[in-house]
Design a protein around this motif. Structure first.
Motif, PDB file in Angstrom:
ATOM      1  N   LYS A   1       0.840  -1.209   0.000  1.00 43.86           N
ATOM      2  CA  LYS A   1       0.000   0.000   0.000  1.00 43.86           C
ATOM      3  C   LYS A   1       0.874   1.258   0.000  1.00 43.86           C
ATOM      4  N   THR A   2       1.913   1.261   0.835  1.00 41.44           N
ATOM      5  CA  THR A   2       2.828   2.410   0.919  1.00 41.44           C
ATOM      6  C   THR A   2       3.551   2.616  -0.411  1.00 41.44           C
ATOM      7  N   ASP A   3       4.053   1.518  -0.992  1.00 44.44           N
ATOM      8  CA  ASP A   3       4.753   1.616  -2.276  1.00 44.44           C
ATOM      9  C   ASP A   3       3.827   2.143  -3.368  1.00 44.44           C
TER      10      ASP A   3
ATOM     11  N   ILE B   1       3.436   5.882  -2.858  1.00 44.74           N
ATOM     12  CA  ILE B   1       4.638   6.597  -3.307  1.00 44.74           C
ATOM     13  C   ILE B   1       4.666   6.655  -4.827  1.00 44.74           C
ATOM     14  N   ALA B   2       4.354   5.534  -5.481  1.00 45.05           N
ATOM     15  CA  ALA B   2       4.338   5.499  -6.949  1.00 45.05           C
ATOM     16  C   ALA B   2       3.306   6.479  -7.498  1.00 45.05           C
ATOM     17  N   ASN B   3       2.127   6.538  -6.883  1.00 40.63           N
ATOM     18  CA  ASN B   3       1.099   7.492  -7.324  1.00 40.63           C
ATOM     19  C   ASN B   3       1.566   8.925  -7.128  1.00 40.63           C
TER      20      ASN B   3
ATOM     21  N   ASP C   1       3.549  13.989  -9.390  1.00 43.85           N
ATOM     22  CA  ASP C   1       4.590  15.023  -9.451  1.00 43.85           C
ATOM     23  C   ASP C   1       5.174  15.140 -10.855  1.00 43.85           C
ATOM     24  N   LEU C   2       5.351  14.012 -11.540  1.00 44.11           N
ATOM     25  CA  LEU C   2       5.870  14.058 -12.905  1.00 44.11           C
ATOM     26  C   LEU C   2       4.886  14.755 -13.844  1.00 44.11           C
TER      27      LEU C   2
END
Length: 172
Positions: free
Chosen positions: A38-40, A43-45, A50-51
């Protein structure tokens, strides 16, 4: 077929505690792993968002830069024409003394200096005067510099406005 209730009830208390401990540890490890996924994913989202924001800001920045460059070209053309008109004037009359011209330039550029009486070489140059053409050329150059700086300043402010509240440099 073996009934699981009868199987568990036939075991000793130590084995039951051991099985419960194994189940609790297994559940904890599984929960930890799911939390990591869930944390990963979060972070990916966040990185993906941000990109996308960065790409959108870059597109906006390119528009600002193009506008600024177009304005600079317009300013250069206008001042080139003004300087051309000044040179076409055949006026050799004395307009300002050398000190007056320096004082004017200092006032335009914001230089704050206490003026002292000229000494030595400065006293020799005190008699140097500027013609109307030199004064007008000087004025055109001063205004051109002022406007160029104004365009650059406004472009920086526009860039700042596009960045406000849209980029986070801190870790979450």
């Amino acid at each position: 077929m073996i009934n699981p209730i009868n199987f568990i009830s036939g075991l000793s208390a130590q084995i039951k505690v051991g099985l419960i401990a194994i189940l609790v540890i297994g559940a904890f490890i599984a929960g930890w792993k799911v939390h990591g996924w869930k944390t990963d994913a979060g972070i990916a989202n966040g990185i993906s968002r941000d990109l996308k924001t960065s790409q959108a800001l870059n597109v906006q920045s390119e528009k600002i830069i193009e506008t600024k460059q177009a304005k600079e070209q317009e300013i250069k053309i206008v001042y080139r024409d003004i300087k051309h008109e000044i040179r076409e004037q055949a006026d050799d009359r004395i307009c300002f003394t050398h000190d007056s011209l320096q004082l004017w330039n200092a006032a335009i550029t914001g230089v704050d200096s206490d003026r002292a009486e000229p000494v030595g070489e400065a006293a020799e140059n005190a008699a140097v005067v500027a013609t109307v053409e030199e004064v007008l050329t000087n004025a055109a150059e001063n205004f051109e510099t002022c406007n160029n700086n104004s365009v650059k300043h406004n472009a920086l402010l526009d860039k700042l406005e596009t960045l406000k509240g849209k980029m986070c440099v801190c870790s979450r």
